[in-house]
Write a protein that holds these residues in place. Structure first.
Motif, PDB file in Angstrom:
ATOM      1  N   UNK A  13       0.854  -1.198   0.000  1.00  0.00           N
ATOM      2  CA  UNK A  13       0.000   0.000   0.000  1.00  0.00           C
ATOM      3  C   UNK A  13       0.891   1.250   0.000  1.00  0.00           C
ATOM      4  N   UNK A  14       1.406   1.660  -1.150  1.00  0.00           N
ATOM      5  CA  UNK A  14       2.323   2.807  -1.214  1.00  0.00           C
ATOM      6  C   UNK A  14       1.742   4.103  -0.681  1.00  0.00           C
ATOM      7  N   UNK A  15       0.412   4.219  -0.682  1.00  0.00           N
ATOM      8  CA  UNK A  15      -0.194   5.470  -0.230  1.00  0.00           C
ATOM      9  C   UNK A  15       0.012   5.729   1.254  1.00  0.00           C
ATOM     10  N   UNK A  16       0.381   4.711   2.004  1.00  0.00           N
ATOM     11  CA  UNK A  16       0.737   4.944   3.410  1.00  0.00           C
ATOM     12  C   UNK A  16       1.844   5.990   3.492  1.00  0.00           C
ATOM     13  N   UNK A  17       2.775   5.915   2.565  1.00  0.00           N
ATOM     14  CA  UNK A  17       3.879   6.875   2.530  1.00  0.00           C
ATOM     15  C   UNK A  17       3.570   8.089   1.666  1.00  0.00           C
TER      16      UNK A  17
END
Length: 442
Positions: A427-431
């Motif tokens: 889940x890249x959107x965490x960063x």
């Protein structure tokens, strides 16, 4: 001789020099300048000078000494002592409450420091003796302090992310914001683990006794709460003004340094000895970073000129038939292996000319990859035989904490870091959500 073979020779020569124990910047810079001179003659010898000029013109570089100074003056003036006492009083009644408070202390120290070393020093000198005295399990609390201190290189103002941003040519502000949620996620996972384990095994983290709790008055609790808010004021002065758009990145670092100095002065701890020790350590760490970045820029320029990155991309993608995600996973595994022998700065400088352009060519976000790199560095800090935090803890811990205890203590926390790394990869959107939201990207 082909360019690919020249690149391989450069890389192997650099690794050989590093194994001799010489300075990291000396080994890398020497190989870069010598290769440029042999390949392109007198004109190539100017690459080192060009890299130095590029470094001196990089305005965000001013943030490095400011943040290092801020962390050390808070550490040397013992402003963090009040903060730990606050966590101790307010969370002591819980099972494992002091260990939970130690993680809270580490989060706040990380938000003021940007380095792992200062957080570990504060935890080992303030929290560890108190936790052991109160009957906490020595293996668990040793792991808590070591793991919690690694948050300093992920949460803003992370000096490691500043270094990554300079080498990868990515905005430091975006990198800082990208590290916020991953850092808080990791801290939350640490807290959940400690709470569950101490609930299942109460003997690992006994709460404060009923008698001791009665001795702590509400007036004392409120007084400690006010004293503990001083470090939070420093953090707000630095990060809050930056996020509100009032100050720039460099200005916020200067505000943080001034606020930390004022905090030490208000607490009556701004002595000549504190200032001398702070300035000495700040100068030493800053010069180290400057030399390493200079060497990395020179080495990277030669690598780019050789086309080594395109050659390596061809080997991975065309010859070996690996997909982008497989290549990313291999990169992270290589960081873990190197982390057993090198520190985070050396790892980044060695592989930056190879990995960072390749990550961009594969279509991944370089800000997101900076977070992955930093988390892997956190794990490398805790992995034997060379983990920096392991050695520092051995030097600071009391005699009853053996080296075996230190090694065993980090196992569950490294596994938690692996989980956090996997979540951010999936889940890249965490960063990426926070920097994209703040800067209006995408």
């Amino acid at each position: 001789m082909s360019y690919e073979l020249i690149a391989l020779l450069m890389f192997s020569t650099m690794m050989l020099l590093l194994l001799t124990g010489k300075r990291v910047f000396g080994a890398i810079g020497f190989v870069g300048v010598l290769a440029a001179l042999l390949l392109w003659g007198d004109g190539g010898s100017e690459m080192g000078f060009s890299a130095a000029m590029k470094l001196m013109k990089w305005y965000p570089l001013l943030t490095v000494p400011m943040f290092i100074y801020m962390g050390y003056i808070l550490s040397e003036s013992h402003v963090a002592d009040d903060l730990y006492r606050m966590f101790h009083v307010w969370m002591g009644p819980l099972h494992g409450g002091l260990a939970l408070g130690t993680i809270g202390l580490m989060v706040v120290i990380s938000a003021m420091n940007g380095l792992s070393v200062a957080g570990l020093a504060i935890g080992a000198t303030i929290a560890l003796p108190e936790l052991l005295r109160r009957g906490y399990d020595k293996i668990m609390v040793t792991g808590v302090i070591q793991a919690g201190s690694t948050l300093g290189i992920l949460l803003p103002p992370s000096v490691v992310l500043v270094l990554y941003g300079m080498i990868a040519r990515q905005p430091v502000g975006q990198l800082w914001l990208a590290g916020v949620f991953p850092g808080l996620l990791m801290a939350f996972l640490f807290l959940v683990y400690i709470a569950i384990r101490c609930r299942l095994q109460p003997n690992l983290g006994p709460p404060l006794s009923e008698e001791e709790r009665r001795q702590i008055t509400w007036q004392e609790k409120i007084r400690l709460l006010r004293a503990g808010l001083v470090p939070l004021f420093v953090f707000f002065a630095m990060s809050g003004l930056f996020l509100m758009g009032i100050t720039s990145l460099v200005e916020s670092s200067a505000v943080g340094a001034v606020a930390a100095t004022l905090a030490a002065f208000v607490r009556g701890r701004l002595t000549r000895g504190v200032m001398e020790e702070t300035l000495r350590k700040t100068l030493g760490i800053t010069c180290m970073f400057m030399w390493i970045i200079l060497a990395a820029l020179c080495f990277g320029a030669v690598f780019d000129g050789l086309g080594a990155v395109r050659a390596i991309e061809g080997i991975f993608v065309e010859d070996m038939g690996l997909g982008p995600w497989q290549i990313i996973i291999l990169m992270q595994l290589s960081f873990l292996v190197m982390g057993m022998f090198l520190d985070d700065t050396a790892m980044l400088v060695i592989v930056a000319p190879l990995y960072i352009p390749l990550v961009g060519a594969l279509g991944f976000d370089l800000v997101w990859y900076g977070v992955l790199y930093t988390i892997t560095c956190q794990m490398a800090y805790l992995t034997p035989p060379f983990g920096y935090n392991l050695f520092l803890m051995r030097a600071m811990a009391p005699p009853e904490v053996t080296l075996r205890d230190i090694y065993v203590s980090v196992i569950p926390f490294v596994l938690i870091m692996v989980l956090a790394l996997a979540l951010i990869m999936i889940f890249p959107q965490i960063a990426l959500w926070l920097p994209q939201r703040y800067y209006g990207i995408g």
